[in-house]
Motif scaffolding. Structure first.
Motif, short mmCIF file in Angstrom:
data_model
loop_
_atom_site.label_atom_id
_atom_site.label_comp_id
_atom_site.label_asym_id
_atom_site.label_seq_id
_atom_site.Cartn_x
_atom_site.Cartn_y
_atom_site.Cartn_z
N ARG A 30 0.85 -1.20 0.00
CA ARG A 30 0.00 0.00 0.00
C ARG A 30 0.88 1.24 0.00
O ARG A 30 1.89 1.31 0.69
CB ARG A 30 -0.90 0.04 1.24
N LEU A 72 -7.43 2.13 -5.99
CA LEU A 72 -7.78 1.78 -4.60
C LEU A 72 -6.99 0.58 -4.09
O LEU A 72 -6.88 0.40 -2.88
CB LEU A 72 -9.28 1.51 -4.47
N HIS A 74 -3.97 2.84 -2.72
CA HIS A 74 -4.16 4.01 -1.85
C HIS A 74 -5.64 4.40 -1.81
O HIS A 74 -6.34 4.28 -2.81
CB HIS A 74 -3.33 5.18 -2.38
N GLU A 75 -6.08 4.89 -0.67
CA GLU A 75 -7.50 5.23 -0.52
C GLU A 75 -7.92 6.50 -1.26
O GLU A 75 -9.09 6.67 -1.58
CB GLU A 75 -7.89 5.33 0.96
#
Length: 98
Positions: A27, A66, A69-70
């Protein structure tokens, strides 16, 4: 007298290592602010998440982003501004061009 072999200078951290350092457990930890590092990250994302010359819907782009990363909308915007993804004015599709 023995011949000395000189090695070319090695950068302390290679570009790929700099991008890799932005990730933890697959992430993206943070979106870099420095332009050069951001460009390196965006190039990596474009190359690994999107096929060249294939059309993607906005939803498909968001889903791919996604996975790392958000804040997919910020990454999507950065990719478009950098010219790594292109879209028509209506935003109906996205394509990786380089």
């Amino acid at each position: 007298m023995p011949e000395q072999q000189t090695l070319p200078p090695q950068p302390s951290v290679r570009r790929t290592d700099q991008v890799t350092a932005l990730f933890s457990h697959g992430r993206l930890v943070t979106i870099p602010r420095k332009r050069a590092r951001l460009e390196q990250l965006l190039t990596r994302l474009a190359e690994t998440l999107f096929e060249r010359d294939r059309s993607y819907t906005e939803r498909e782009v968001n889903e791919a982003l996604l996975t790392v990363h958000e804040d997919c909308s910020a990454l999507r915007r950065h990719l478009v501004v950098a010219g790594l993804l292109v879209r028509p004015r209506d935003g109906s599709s996205y394509r990786r061009v380089r």
